[in-house]
Design an enzyme around this catalytic site. Sequence first.
Site, PDB file in Angstrom:
ATOM      1  N   LYS A  44     -23.625  -0.130 -33.344  1.00 52.97           N
ATOM      2  CA  LYS A  44     -22.662  -1.220 -33.091  1.00 52.97           C
ATOM      3  C   LYS A  44     -23.198  -2.216 -32.067  1.00 52.97           C
ATOM      4  O   LYS A  44     -22.502  -3.170 -31.682  1.00 52.97           O
ATOM      5  CB  LYS A  44     -21.331  -0.650 -32.577  1.00 52.97           C
ATOM      6  CG  LYS A  44     -20.569   0.210 -33.554  1.00 52.97           C
ATOM      7  CD  LYS A  44     -19.123   0.388 -33.122  1.00 52.97           C
ATOM      8  CE  LYS A  44     -18.983   1.192 -31.862  1.00 52.97           C
ATOM      9  NZ  LYS A  44     -17.564   1.419 -31.507  1.00 52.97           N
ATOM     10  N   LYS A  46     -23.456  -1.668 -28.998  1.00 49.98           N
ATOM     11  CA  LYS A  46     -22.507  -1.574 -27.882  1.00 49.98           C
ATOM     12  C   LYS A  46     -23.059  -0.547 -26.881  1.00 49.98           C
ATOM     13  O   LYS A  46     -23.487   0.536 -27.262  1.00 49.98           O
ATOM     14  CB  LYS A  46     -21.147  -1.112 -28.420  1.00 49.98           C
ATOM     15  CG  LYS A  46     -20.037  -1.125 -27.403  1.00 49.98           C
ATOM     16  CD  LYS A  46     -18.680  -1.350 -28.070  1.00 49.98           C
ATOM     17  CE  LYS A  46     -17.604  -1.609 -27.036  1.00 49.98           C
ATOM     18  NZ  LYS A  46     -16.336  -2.025 -27.647  1.00 49.98           N
TER      19      LYS A  46
HETATM   20  N1  C2G Z   1      -8.165  -2.319 -27.826  1.00 50.42           N
HETATM   21  C1  C2G Z   1      -6.917  -2.917 -27.693  1.00 50.42           C
HETATM   22  N2  C2G Z   1      -6.638  -3.616 -26.585  1.00 50.42           N
HETATM   23  C2  C2G Z   1      -7.562  -3.730 -25.598  1.00 50.42           C
HETATM   24  C3  C2G Z   1      -8.821  -3.121 -25.718  1.00 50.42           C
HETATM   25  C4  C2G Z   1      -9.115  -2.413 -26.869  1.00 50.42           C
HETATM   26  O1  C2G Z   1      -6.050  -2.824 -28.594  1.00 50.42           O
HETATM   27  N3  C2G Z   1      -7.223  -4.457 -24.502  1.00 50.42           N
HETATM   28  C5  C2G Z   1      -8.415  -1.560 -29.062  1.00 50.42           C
HETATM   29  C6  C2G Z   1      -9.547  -2.133 -29.917  1.00 50.42           C
HETATM   30  O2  C2G Z   1      -9.053  -3.185 -30.744  1.00 50.42           O
HETATM   31  C7  C2G Z   1      -9.930  -0.908 -30.743  1.00 50.42           C
HETATM   32  C8  C2G Z   1      -9.719   0.256 -29.740  1.00 50.42           C
HETATM   33  O3  C2G Z   1      -8.840  -0.249 -28.722  1.00 50.42           O
HETATM   34  O4  C2G Z   1      -9.034  -0.749 -31.833  1.00 50.42           O
HETATM   35  C9  C2G Z   1     -11.005   0.708 -29.107  1.00 50.42           C
HETATM   36  O5  C2G Z   1     -11.649  -0.425 -28.560  1.00 50.42           O
HETATM   37  P1  C2G Z   1     -13.215  -0.269 -28.212  1.00 50.42           P
HETATM   38  O6  C2G Z   1     -13.405   0.938 -27.373  1.00 50.42           O
HETATM   39  O7  C2G Z   1     -13.695  -1.597 -27.738  1.00 50.42           O
HETATM   40  O8  C2G Z   1     -13.837   0.095 -29.635  1.00 50.42           O
HETATM   41  P2  C2G Z   1     -14.554  -0.914 -30.664  1.00 50.42           P
HETATM   42  O9  C2G Z   1     -15.831  -1.397 -30.101  1.00 50.42           O
HETATM   43  O10 C2G Z   1     -13.537  -1.899 -31.108  1.00 50.42           O
HETATM   44  O11 C2G Z   1     -14.944   0.115 -31.841  1.00 50.42           O
HETATM   45  O12 C2G Z   1     -14.951   1.839 -36.253  1.00 50.42           O
HETATM   46  C10 C2G Z   1     -14.223   1.139 -35.278  1.00 50.42           C
HETATM   47  C11 C2G Z   1     -15.048   0.890 -34.043  1.00 50.42           C
HETATM   48  O13 C2G Z   1     -15.605   2.106 -33.557  1.00 50.42           O
HETATM   49  C12 C2G Z   1     -14.184   0.221 -32.999  1.00 50.42           C
END
Ligand code: C2G
Length: 137
Positions: A44, A46
């Site tokens: 990703k 990340k």
């Molecule tokens: N999220 C949220 N509000 C935030 C931060 C995050 O709703 N203020 C949600 C994101 O939209 C996601 C989840 O929390 O649905 C996890 O966020 P991340 O840890 O940033 O994960 P991400 O990089 O979006 O990975 O297959 C899906 C991916 O693994 C998602």
Amino acid sequence: MKKVITYGTFDLLTPGHIALLKYAKSLGDYLIVGVSTDEFNAIKHKHSYLNYEERKIIMEAIKYVDEVIPEENWEQKVHDIETNNIDTLVMGSDWEGSDKFKYLEDYCKVVFFQRVSDFSSTNFRNFIASHKDDDSK
Ligand code: C2G
């Protein structure tokens, strides 16, 4: 039993993550979280401060979370939905419209949660930088 699933890295949790998990659990009786492995994070593009095992420990301690599984690739979601009899998949609204989730509507209900305004990573880095000498006093 209505089962819900969500996926993410979940590094350095903020109230926004918790709001999502609380909402996801409110849609059923059992919430599974697919936590991205360190290897999948690399896919990703990340980086996380905490490694997979550390993030898993934290996620398992959250009262809304019933089970944590590793998220190792983009392709596993159909298998996860079918083998766990998932009713609903929940993701934050930043994923709405993504082709990585649209097709999953053929396998379960897909719901997008309106993200809570999150803390700014930039502000977090600036805070750390401006307080880096605090402990040495
Ligand atoms: N999220 C949220 N509000 C935030 C931060 C995050 O709703 N203020 C949600 C994101 O939209 C996601 C989840 O929390 O649905 C996890 O966020 P991340 O840890 O940033 O994960 P991400 O990089 O979006 O990975 O297959 C899906 C991916 O693994 C998602």
